[in-house]
Design a protein around this motif. Structure first.
Motif, PDB file in Angstrom:
ATOM      1  N   LEU A 170       0.842  -1.189   0.000  1.00 28.30           N
ATOM      2  CA  LEU A 170       0.000   0.000   0.000  1.00 28.30           C
ATOM      3  C   LEU A 170       0.878   1.240   0.000  1.00 28.30           C
ATOM      4  O   LEU A 170       1.899   1.285   0.699  1.00 28.30           O
ATOM      5  CB  LEU A 170      -0.917   0.014   1.221  1.00 28.30           C
ATOM      6  N   ALA A 171       0.465   2.221  -0.773  1.00 29.68           N
ATOM      7  CA  ALA A 171       1.236   3.461  -0.883  1.00 29.68           C
ATOM      8  C   ALA A 171       0.608   4.576  -0.070  1.00 29.68           C
ATOM      9  O   ALA A 171      -0.612   4.604   0.149  1.00 29.68           O
ATOM     10  CB  ALA A 171       1.336   3.893  -2.346  1.00 29.68           C
ATOM     11  N   GLY A 172       1.446   5.503   0.380  1.00 32.74           N
ATOM     12  CA  GLY A 172       0.953   6.677   1.082  1.00 32.74           C
ATOM     13  C   GLY A 172       2.049   7.714   1.222  1.00 32.74           C
ATOM     14  O   GLY A 172       3.238   7.391   1.161  1.00 32.74           O
ATOM     15  N   ARG A 173       1.646   8.953   1.396  1.00 35.90           N
ATOM     16  CA  ARG A 173       2.605  10.042   1.536  1.00 35.90           C
ATOM     17  C   ARG A 173       3.133  10.128   2.970  1.00 35.90           C
ATOM     18  O   ARG A 173       2.403   9.905   3.926  1.00 35.90           O
ATOM     19  CB  ARG A 173       1.993  11.374   1.113  1.00 35.90           C
ATOM     20  N   ASN A 176       1.312  11.124   6.552  1.00 35.89           N
ATOM     21  CA  ASN A 176      -0.096  10.731   6.610  1.00 35.89           C
ATOM     22  C   ASN A 176      -0.178   9.361   7.259  1.00 35.89           C
ATOM     23  O   ASN A 176       0.276   8.366   6.704  1.00 35.89           O
ATOM     24  CB  ASN A 176      -0.679  10.702   5.190  1.00 35.89           C
ATOM     25  N   ARG A 177      -0.764   9.298   8.447  1.00 33.65           N
ATOM     26  CA  ARG A 177      -0.719   8.066   9.223  1.00 33.65           C
ATOM     27  C   ARG A 177      -1.748   7.037   8.776  1.00 33.65           C
ATOM     28  O   ARG A 177      -1.575   5.839   9.008  1.00 33.65           O
ATOM     29  CB  ARG A 177      -0.882   8.387  10.713  1.00 33.65           C
ATOM     30  N   ALA A 178      -2.831   7.459   8.139  1.00 38.65           N
ATOM     31  CA  ALA A 178      -3.857   6.496   7.717  1.00 38.65           C
ATOM     32  C   ALA A 178      -3.307   5.469   6.728  1.00 38.65           C
ATOM     33  O   ALA A 178      -3.549   4.268   6.892  1.00 38.65           O
ATOM     34  CB  ALA A 178      -5.066   7.224   7.138  1.00 38.65           C
ATOM     35  N   PHE A 189       4.729  -1.215   2.639  1.00 39.56           N
ATOM     36  CA  PHE A 189       4.359   0.196   2.611  1.00 39.56           C
ATOM     37  C   PHE A 189       5.324   0.923   1.688  1.00 39.56           C
ATOM     38  O   PHE A 189       6.530   0.956   1.925  1.00 39.56           O
ATOM     39  CB  PHE A 189       4.432   0.786   4.012  1.00 39.56           C
ATOM     40  N   PHE A 190       4.789   1.480   0.591  1.00 41.56           N
ATOM     41  CA  PHE A 190       5.563   2.314  -0.320  1.00 41.56           C
ATOM     42  C   PHE A 190       5.330   3.752   0.107  1.00 41.56           C
ATOM     43  O   PHE A 190       4.267   4.318  -0.121  1.00 41.56           O
ATOM     44  CB  PHE A 190       5.111   2.073  -1.763  1.00 41.56           C
ATOM     45  N   VAL A 191       6.324   4.329   0.756  1.00 39.68           N
ATOM     46  CA  VAL A 191       6.166   5.657   1.332  1.00 39.68           C
ATOM     47  C   VAL A 191       6.708   6.698   0.347  1.00 39.68           C
ATOM     48  O   VAL A 191       7.840   6.606  -0.120  1.00 39.68           O
ATOM     49  CB  VAL A 191       6.837   5.756   2.718  1.00 39.68           C
ATOM     50  N   ILE A 192       5.862   7.680   0.037  1.00 35.80           N
ATOM     51  CA  ILE A 192       6.151   8.701  -0.958  1.00 35.80           C
ATOM     52  C   ILE A 192       6.451  10.018  -0.260  1.00 35.80           C
ATOM     53  O   ILE A 192       5.805  10.373   0.728  1.00 35.80           O
ATOM     54  CB  ILE A 192       4.947   8.872  -1.904  1.00 35.80           C
ATOM     55  N   GLY A 193       7.440  10.755  -0.776  1.00 33.36           N
ATOM     56  CA  GLY A 193       7.679  12.104  -0.295  1.00 33.36           C
ATOM     57  C   GLY A 193       8.644  12.221   0.863  1.00 33.36           C
ATOM     58  O   GLY A 193       8.601  13.206   1.611  1.00 33.36           O
ATOM     59  N   LEU A 194       9.535  11.277   1.021  1.00 37.28           N
ATOM     60  CA  LEU A 194      10.573  11.389   2.047  1.00 37.28           C
ATOM     61  C   LEU A 194      11.603  12.431   1.621  1.00 37.28           C
ATOM     62  O   LEU A 194      12.071  12.426   0.476  1.00 37.28           O
ATOM     63  CB  LEU A 194      11.260  10.045   2.263  1.00 37.28           C
ATOM     64  N   ASP A 195      11.997  13.295   2.525  1.00 36.81           N
ATOM     65  CA  ASP A 195      12.999  14.316   2.211  1.00 36.81           C
ATOM     66  C   ASP A 195      14.396  13.918   2.676  1.00 36.81           C
ATOM     67  O   ASP A 195      15.389  14.260   2.026  1.00 36.81           O
ATOM     68  CB  ASP A 195      12.621  15.654   2.853  1.00 36.81           C
ATOM     69  N   GLN A 201      13.488   6.772   9.130  1.00 37.42           N
ATOM     70  CA  GLN A 201      13.490   6.225  10.481  1.00 37.42           C
ATOM     71  C   GLN A 201      12.200   6.548  11.229  1.00 37.42           C
ATOM     72  O   GLN A 201      11.713   5.738  12.022  1.00 37.42           O
ATOM     73  CB  GLN A 201      14.713   6.747  11.241  1.00 37.42           C
ATOM     74  N   VAL A 202      11.611   7.698  10.949  1.00 40.13           N
ATOM     75  CA  VAL A 202      10.307   8.034  11.523  1.00 40.13           C
ATOM     76  C   VAL A 202       9.255   7.044  11.035  1.00 40.13           C
ATOM     77  O   VAL A 202       8.399   6.582  11.801  1.00 40.13           O
ATOM     78  CB  VAL A 202       9.909   9.480  11.151  1.00 40.13           C
ATOM     79  N   VAL A 203       9.322   6.696   9.744  1.00 40.20           N
ATOM     80  CA  VAL A 203       8.366   5.750   9.166  1.00 40.20           C
ATOM     81  C   VAL A 203       8.503   4.373   9.805  1.00 40.20           C
ATOM     82  O   VAL A 203       7.511   3.760  10.217  1.00 40.20           O
ATOM     83  CB  VAL A 203       8.556   5.655   7.645  1.00 40.20           C
ATOM     84  N   THR A 204       9.714   3.874   9.890  1.00 42.65           N
ATOM     85  CA  THR A 204       9.898   2.529  10.442  1.00 42.65           C
ATOM     86  C   THR A 204       9.492   2.474  11.908  1.00 42.65           C
ATOM     87  O   THR A 204       8.928   1.473  12.371  1.00 42.65           O
ATOM     88  CB  THR A 204      11.349   2.061  10.262  1.00 42.65           C
ATOM     89  N   ALA A 205       9.744   3.544  12.647  1.00 43.27           N
ATOM     90  CA  ALA A 205       9.313   3.578  14.041  1.00 43.27           C
ATOM     91  C   ALA A 205       7.789   3.600  14.135  1.00 43.27           C
ATOM     92  O   ALA A 205       7.189   2.921  14.985  1.00 43.27           O
ATOM     93  CB  ALA A 205       9.903   4.798  14.740  1.00 43.27           C
TER      94      ALA A 205
END
Length: 274
Positions: A170-173, A176-178, A189-195, A201-205
């Motif tokens: 599932l993808a998400g920006r 966005n926690r939902a 989780f395909f996370v979009i918009g990492l700077d 590390q915030v995402v994995t936590a």
């Protein structure tokens, strides 16, 4: 963690030909890439003229490769009938010997991707359609008898086979926690918009709070000129190199693909293909 490397390819303009996509996938496999994932769009604004169908491209990839994982990245499930998608996904998984990954998401109407065709444009409604569609899709892909009576979809006494395993990402920006909560119930989780790598590390936590199953994939994409080294070993199982969406030059794309994933770590002058 051994981070896998893949390509994240917009089948636009110079790449809007499934034969070209098949050729690139064959070159990618020979060059040592691990995955080849294809954007799913009907239109993409004035700067993109031609677009190829993602499913036809996926068939070309399946037929031209033997090892690569591949799939749509990402398909907006709310604009597709989950029962048709289940048949398509199962057939592609069989055709490829089990190499399909099904990337799904909410989709975005920023260029009329939904509203131009009379599809649901309200993202809140699409979110509810996505959740319900995932229930239907998962039930049909299981190979077990399925029944569903919902707001958006109905399944009565259906049992779909063959039923090969099809991982769902599932993808998400980022931020966005939902989408993160939704993804944690599936395979990735395909996370979009990492700077920054610290964002990863915030995402994995955050994912750890939702207790995803063992083998859960965390996926991100970078531009070709970005050095992947700072992003490795920070919890991502996949780092993809983005090809597109604008001003795509086929010769530049071929050089990126043929150079292989290892070259990106030291080659900061690679053409952007964007």
């Amino acid at each position: 963690m051994n981070t896998l490397r893949g390509l994240f390819v917009a089948p636009f303009d110079a790449l809007a030909d499934p034969r070209v996509i098949g050729d690139l996938a064959a070159k990618a496999e020979a060059a040592g890439w691990d995955g080849f994932f294809i954007w799913d769009h009907l239109q993409y604004g004035d700067r993109v003229d031609a677009i190829a169908d993602v499913w036809t491209c996926c068939v070309a990839v399946a037929m031209r490769t033997e090892r690569l994982l591949f799939g749509p990245m990402v398909t907006p499930l709310p604009r597709r009938r989950p029962q048709v998608l289940a048949r398509q996904a199962a057939s592609l998984a069989v055709l490829s010997g089990g190499r399909l990954v099904l990337g799904l998401g909410l989709g975005d109407d920023w260029v009329g991707e939904f509203s131009s065709f009379g599809d649901e444009a309200d993202p809140r409604v699409r979110g509810r359609m996505l959740d319900e569609g995932l229930e239907v899709l998962s039930a049909l892909l299981s190979g077990r008898p399925a029944d569903h009576e919902g707001t958006h979809y109905v399944v009565r006494d259906a049992c779909f086979r063959p039923a090969p395993a099809v991982p769902i990402w599932l993808a998400g920006r980022f931020g966005n926690r939902a989408p993160m909560r939704r993804a944690a119930r599936y395979n990735g989780f395909f996370v979009i918009g990492l700077d920054t790598p610290e964002d990863l590390q915030v995402v994995t936590a955050g994912l750890a709070d939702h207790d995803p199953a063992p083998g859960f994939d965390v996926v991100l994409d970078l531009r070709p000129e970005q050095d992947p080294a700072p992003w490795l070993d920070r919890g991502a199982s996949w780092v993809l190199t983005r090809i597109g969406p604008f001003d795509i030059n086929l010769a530049d794309v071929q050089r990126i693909v043929e150079a292989g994933p290892g070259s990106a770590t030291s080659n900061h002058d690679a053409p952007s293909a964007t």
